[in-house]
Design a protein around this motif. Sequence first.
Motif, PDB file in Angstrom:
ATOM      1  N   ARG A  67       0.839  -1.203   0.000  1.00  9.13           N
ATOM      2  CA  ARG A  67       0.000   0.000   0.000  1.00  9.13           C
ATOM      3  C   ARG A  67       0.872   1.250   0.000  1.00  9.13           C
ATOM      4  NH1 ARG A  67      -2.468  -1.257   5.942  1.00  9.13           N
ATOM      5  NH2 ARG A  67      -0.608  -0.933   7.184  1.00  9.13           N
ATOM      6  N   ARG A 121       9.559  -4.416   2.388  1.00  8.53           N
ATOM      7  CA  ARG A 121       9.766  -5.806   2.808  1.00  8.53           C
ATOM      8  C   ARG A 121       8.801  -6.714   2.052  1.00  8.53           C
ATOM      9  NH1 ARG A 121       5.702  -7.586   6.683  1.00  8.53           N
ATOM     10  NH2 ARG A 121       4.246  -5.851   6.810  1.00  8.53           N
ATOM     11  N   GLN A 123       5.813  -8.885   2.079  1.00  8.30           N
ATOM     12  CA  GLN A 123       4.657  -8.865   2.981  1.00  8.30           C
ATOM     13  C   GLN A 123       4.032 -10.259   3.077  1.00  8.30           C
ATOM     14  OE1 GLN A 123       2.454  -5.428   3.271  1.00  8.30           O
ATOM     15  NE2 GLN A 123       4.335  -4.269   2.955  1.00  8.30           N
TER      16      GLN A 123
END
Length: 179
Positions: A67, A121, A123
């Motif tokens: 996001r 990272r 996820q």
Amino acid sequence: DVMVMRHSSSGAPHRIAQYMKASVINAGDGINEHPSQALIDMFTILEKKKQIEGLKISFIGDILHSRVARSNMWGLTKLGAKVTVCAPKTLLPREVEKLGVRATTSLEEAVRDADVVNLLRIQTERQDQSFFPSIREYATAYQINNDVLKLAKEDVLIMHPGPVNRGIEITSDVVDGPY
Ligand code: ASP
């Protein structure tokens, strides 16, 4: 009055806004958007680089489930940055280039001459299938370390929305380094 709501389904802020007179500030919904993070990221870039227009800004990592990347793409392209997103093909959203960004599977291409590199990272909690053979293999191909960084501009700014996984998307010496 401020009310803090926790939710996990994408698009919830828009739905909540329909039922309230108050303004709704989206502080991150599912894998959809994270506008408050993107605003602070853009603020940080402005603070450090004094401009956004024309900068090469690369996002490297799990673009598909990020996001943070999505909201940054909207904001940074609007402000005239040259945005690149980089990941294995399975972690790049389909047709992401329609958002006005460049997509690549090549780490070198993303880092070369970059003014800003933002690491994301993997996820794992948002993945329902295996997107690459192993974390080790991912790190071998996409990890940012001091050697790869030599390709970037000398004053490259390294960013990460956290949590940082040292030794996976970024090495400890870069996390603790000057950038
Ligand atoms: N902290 C960021 C987020 O809320 C990034 C992450 O969790 O990887 O989306």
